[in-house]
Design a protein around this motif. Structure first.
Motif, PDB file in Angstrom:
ATOM      1  N   LEU A   1       0.420  12.120   2.811  1.00 52.07           N
ATOM      2  CA  LEU A   1      -0.388  10.899   2.914  1.00 52.07           C
ATOM      3  C   LEU A   1       0.514   9.668   2.840  1.00 52.07           C
ATOM      4  O   LEU A   1       0.359   8.727   3.629  1.00 52.07           O
ATOM      5  CB  LEU A   1      -1.451  10.856   1.812  1.00 52.07           C
ATOM      6  N   VAL A   2       1.464   9.673   1.933  1.00 47.01           N
ATOM      7  CA  VAL A   2       2.414   8.562   1.831  1.00 47.01           C
ATOM      8  C   VAL A   2       3.175   8.415   3.147  1.00 47.01           C
ATOM      9  O   VAL A   2       3.403   7.304   3.629  1.00 47.01           O
ATOM     10  CB  VAL A   2       3.390   8.763   0.650  1.00 47.01           C
TER      11      VAL A   2
ATOM     12  N   GLU B   1       0.834  -1.204   0.000  1.00 48.93           N
ATOM     13  CA  GLU B   1       0.000   0.000   0.000  1.00 48.93           C
ATOM     14  C   GLU B   1       0.872   1.258   0.000  1.00 48.93           C
ATOM     15  O   GLU B   1       0.579   2.227  -0.708  1.00 48.93           O
ATOM     16  CB  GLU B   1      -0.925   0.006   1.212  1.00 48.93           C
ATOM     17  N   LEU B   2       1.948   1.237   0.759  1.00 47.86           N
ATOM     18  CA  LEU B   2       2.878   2.362   0.793  1.00 47.86           C
ATOM     19  C   LEU B   2       3.425   2.631  -0.607  1.00 47.86           C
ATOM     20  O   LEU B   2       3.447   3.781  -1.067  1.00 47.86           O
ATOM     21  CB  LEU B   2       4.010   2.046   1.772  1.00 47.86           C
ATOM     22  N   ASN B   3       3.840   1.582  -1.296  1.00 50.44           N
ATOM     23  CA  ASN B   3       4.377   1.735  -2.648  1.00 50.44           C
ATOM     24  C   ASN B   3       3.306   2.277  -3.593  1.00 50.44           C
ATOM     25  O   ASN B   3       3.585   3.125  -4.438  1.00 50.44           O
ATOM     26  CB  ASN B   3       4.924   0.393  -3.140  1.00 50.44           C
ATOM     27  N   SER B   4       2.084   1.814  -3.430  1.00 47.61           N
ATOM     28  CA  SER B   4       0.993   2.279  -4.292  1.00 47.61           C
ATOM     29  C   SER B   4       0.673   3.750  -4.053  1.00 47.61           C
ATOM     30  O   SER B   4       0.484   4.515  -5.011  1.00 47.61           O
ATOM     31  CB  SER B   4      -0.261   1.426  -4.060  1.00 47.61           C
TER      32      SER B   4
ATOM     33  N   LEU C   1      12.426   6.242   5.986  1.00 50.45           N
ATOM     34  CA  LEU C   1      11.567   6.646   4.881  1.00 50.45           C
ATOM     35  C   LEU C   1      10.506   7.630   5.340  1.00 50.45           C
ATOM     36  O   LEU C   1      10.250   8.628   4.666  1.00 50.45           O
ATOM     37  CB  LEU C   1      10.921   5.428   4.215  1.00 50.45           C
ATOM     38  N   SER C   2       9.893   7.397   6.496  1.00 50.22           N
ATOM     39  CA  SER C   2       8.870   8.351   6.956  1.00 50.22           C
ATOM     40  C   SER C   2       9.498   9.704   7.254  1.00 50.22           C
ATOM     41  O   SER C   2       8.893  10.746   6.981  1.00 50.22           O
ATOM     42  CB  SER C   2       8.104   7.807   8.166  1.00 50.22           C
ATOM     43  N   ASP C   3      10.727   9.718   7.771  1.00 47.36           N
ATOM     44  CA  ASP C   3      11.426  10.990   7.995  1.00 47.36           C
ATOM     45  C   ASP C   3      11.692  11.700   6.667  1.00 47.36           C
ATOM     46  O   ASP C   3      11.497  12.915   6.541  1.00 47.36           O
ATOM     47  CB  ASP C   3      12.755  10.759   8.715  1.00 47.36           C
TER      48      ASP C   3
END
Length: 192
Positions: free
Chosen positions: A133-134, A40-43, A165-167
């Motif tokens: 959102l990502v 879902e993250l990749n999408s 990645l979230s950072d």
């Protein structure tokens, strides 16, 4: 390269799915929850990329999408607690250089940003809002990976990657908001 001749196999009709080593687990297993969140993250990242006009940034984010497939493969490869999580010809693992690349991107983006004076609300430019959102999906993905890691051995570099990645996505969202100048600041109690 992976070659898919047939999309449906019927092997998952019983509620299980196969891992890289050929073993099968329930589709609701914590490992599969983490893998699903990575997907879902990749999408969501793919959707956000559609809002970005900068070709260099798109290439950078396509690299991240490739890393996310590596991450999914890493999570789908069972390991023992004493595993050193080294990649091999048959085993794909997240490696320190992938985490370090994110750190380099974070540092480069942060150097261009106005200092934070408050928490920010996700929004601003359409591309920035999409990246925020990502980022939120990345944080959920990290929680799922950490939860799975409580029940089975997972590559520490995989966990570090999703954390970085979230950072990265946070500072990228700010960068896409005119270097932070167009960030929407949170006003505590401002809607009372």
């Amino acid at each position: 390269m992976v070659k898919l001749n047939k999309i449906y196999t019927r092997t998952g009709d019983d509620g299980t799915t196969g891992l890289v080593d050929g073993s099968r687990i329930a589709k609701h297993d914590p490992r599969m929850a983490a893998i699903g969140d990575v997907d879902e993250l990749n999408s969501t990242l793919g959707v956000a990329i559609c809002e970005i006009a900068d070709d260099a940034l798109v290439r950078e984010l396509r690299n991240v999408q490739n890393d996310l497939f590596d991450l999914g493969a890493d999570l789908a490869t069972p390991a023992e607690a004493d595993d050193d999580f080294s990649p091999s010809e048959m085993v794909l693992r997240i490696v320190p250089s992938q985490v370090e690349r994110l750190e380099t991107l974070i540092d480069a983006a942060t150097a261009t940003l106005d200092p934070l004076t408050s928490f920010i609300l996700p929004g601003g430019a359409k591309a920035a809002a999409a990246i925020h959102l990502v980022r939120a999906v990345a944080r959920r993905t990290e929680r799922a990976c950490v939860a799975a890691g409580q029940e089975m051995a997972l590559n520490p570099q995989a966990l570090a990657y999703v954390n970085r990645l979230s950072d990265y996505l946070f500072v990228l969202g700010r960068a896409l908001n005119n270097g932070g100048k167009d960030d929407i600041l949170w006003v505590p109690g401002g809607s009372r």
